[in-house]
Design an enzyme around this catalytic site. Structure first.
Site, short mmCIF file in Angstrom:
data_model
loop_
_atom_site.label_atom_id
_atom_site.label_comp_id
_atom_site.label_asym_id
_atom_site.label_seq_id
_atom_site.Cartn_x
_atom_site.Cartn_y
_atom_site.Cartn_z
N GLU A 27 1.55 -1.52 13.83
CA GLU A 27 1.83 -0.14 14.27
C GLU A 27 2.61 0.56 13.16
O GLU A 27 3.66 0.08 12.73
CB GLU A 27 2.66 -0.12 15.55
CG GLU A 27 2.83 1.32 16.04
CD GLU A 27 3.81 1.45 17.19
OE1 GLU A 27 3.35 1.71 18.31
OE2 GLU A 27 5.01 1.29 16.96
N LYS A 79 6.61 13.49 23.46
CA LYS A 79 6.83 12.89 24.79
C LYS A 79 7.76 13.82 25.58
O LYS A 79 8.51 14.60 24.98
CB LYS A 79 7.47 11.51 24.61
CG LYS A 79 6.48 10.48 24.10
CD LYS A 79 6.97 9.07 24.40
CE LYS A 79 5.86 8.08 24.14
NZ LYS A 79 6.26 6.70 24.40
N VAL A 92 9.17 -7.48 12.24
CA VAL A 92 8.33 -8.21 13.20
C VAL A 92 9.15 -8.17 14.49
O VAL A 92 10.36 -8.43 14.46
CB VAL A 92 8.07 -9.66 12.73
CG1 VAL A 92 7.28 -10.41 13.79
CG2 VAL A 92 7.33 -9.69 11.40
N LYS A 93 8.52 -7.82 15.59
CA LYS A 93 9.24 -7.67 16.87
C LYS A 93 10.02 -8.94 17.22
O LYS A 93 9.49 -10.05 17.07
CB LYS A 93 8.20 -7.37 17.97
CG LYS A 93 8.73 -6.50 19.08
CD LYS A 93 7.58 -6.14 20.01
CE LYS A 93 8.00 -5.16 21.05
NZ LYS A 93 8.30 -3.82 20.58
N ALA A 111 15.43 9.84 17.12
CA ALA A 111 14.89 8.64 17.80
C ALA A 111 15.90 7.50 17.78
O ALA A 111 16.02 6.76 18.76
CB ALA A 111 13.58 8.21 17.15
N GLU A 141 10.71 9.04 2.02
CA GLU A 141 12.16 8.84 1.88
C GLU A 141 12.55 7.37 2.06
O GLU A 141 13.24 6.82 1.22
CB GLU A 141 12.91 9.68 2.93
CG GLU A 141 12.78 11.18 2.72
CD GLU A 141 13.65 11.70 1.58
OE1 GLU A 141 14.61 11.02 1.20
OE2 GLU A 141 13.35 12.79 1.08
N LYS A 172 0.84 -1.21 0.00
CA LYS A 172 0.00 0.00 0.00
C LYS A 172 0.88 1.26 0.00
O LYS A 172 0.63 2.20 -0.75
CB LYS A 172 -0.91 0.01 1.23
CG LYS A 172 -2.07 -0.96 1.13
CD LYS A 172 -2.84 -0.99 2.44
CE LYS A 172 -4.06 -1.89 2.36
NZ LYS A 172 -5.09 -1.42 1.44
N ASP A 186 2.33 -3.79 18.83
CA ASP A 186 3.30 -3.44 17.79
C ASP A 186 4.19 -4.64 17.43
O ASP A 186 5.38 -4.49 17.19
CB ASP A 186 4.14 -2.23 18.21
CG ASP A 186 5.01 -2.51 19.42
OD1 ASP A 186 4.71 -3.47 20.15
OD2 ASP A 186 6.00 -1.78 19.63
#
Ligand code: 0O2
Length: 244
Positions: A156, A129, A61-62, A168, A55, A37, A89
């Site tokens: 997520e 945050k 997958v965690k 981050a 970009e 998508k 997530d």
């Protein structure tokens, strides 16, 4: 070994192995779908508007380790059902954009897709945050069509600018290096860096808007310059296409 617990048979082991494989595969399939998508949006923008708002795109997958840590932190006993229910997530997609306005544009387009259910939106750009973290988080549910059933899978989606992403990833490394107990001096410096990143994003957005206005004016001038000539060229081109 716990007393009275039956030793695991080869069949038990094979059953668990299959369940875990199917479980992880479901999240991978959901990520394949959402990546398609996002790539369609990216290509469409490039073809129609000759502009690319995206970009980079990363999916993951965690990891097992990360799942274990989160379940321990939440104090929840381990089972596939509990993991599915508690960790939203497990499948993550991160979309990095050039400008803040692109973030909201992409978010709106994704949210408007008929087969996507939006569970929650966390806007850490409008409401960063306390440590300075910024990103737009969309918690989505997407149907995955398997051989024998359809499963609505949680994903997520994190959408952020290059500057937010840069911040981050460094903050994440520092957080893990100090196992959460980051020295105050570094915390303050990170907050300052987040403010700088934010100011940079605002400045880049302004410059981009100015460039777009200039581009539009140039295009208008070109149109005014000789519309008849442009029309003749266009007709010639169409004629050539027909003859091919
Ligand atoms: P990883 O290693 O990226 O998977 P919840 O998921 O509901 O238990 P929370 O904090 O309410 O916890 O969820 P939220 O705010 O939506 O954040 C989830 C993810 O956003 C994190 O996943 C990070 O990827 C990212 N994130 C949130 N806050 C920060 C932050 O302060 N710094 C950085 N660098 N990233 C952040 P995980 O599972 O923590 O980590």
């Amino acid at each position: 070994m716990i007393e009275n617990q039956k030793p695991m048979t080869k069949e038990d082991f094979e059953h668990i192995r299959k369940e875990i494989t199917r479980f992880r595969a479901m999240y991978k399939f959901a990520l394949d779908e959402i990546s398609t998508k996002v790539n369609i949006l990216k290509e469409e923008f490039q073809l129609i508007h000759t502009y690319n708002p995206i970009e980079h795109v990363n999916t993951r997958v965690k990891s097992g380790d990360s799942i274990l840590k989160k379940m321990q932190k939440k104090g929840i006993p381990l089972s596939l059902d509990a993991i599915e229910k508690e960790i939203k997530d497990l499948a993550g997609i991160r979309v990095t954009c050039s400008f803040v306005s692109d973030i909201y544009r992409i978010s709106e387009m994704i949210q408007n897709q008929a087969d996507i259910h939006v569970v929650e939106v966390k806007d850490y750009i409008k409401y960063p945050k306390p440590n300075g973290y910024q990103s737009l988080h969309l918690l989505l549910q997407i149907p995955v069509f398997m051989s024998d059933r359809t499963v609505n899978v949680n994903i997520e989606m994190q959408i952020r600018t290059i500057a937010m992403d840069f911040w981050a990833s460094l903050e994440h490394k520092i957080y893990y290096k100090y196992q959460g107990n980051v020295p105050e001096k570094l915390t303050l410096e990170l907050k300052e860096a987040a403010d700088t990143a934010s100011a940079l994003d605002r400045k880049m957005e302004r410059i981009n808007q100015e460039v777009n206005i200039l581009k539009e004016t140039d295009q208008e001038k070109e149109m005014l310059f000789n519309p008849a000539e442009m029309m003749t060229d266009l007709l010639k081109q169409m004629d050539l296409e027909k003859k091919k």
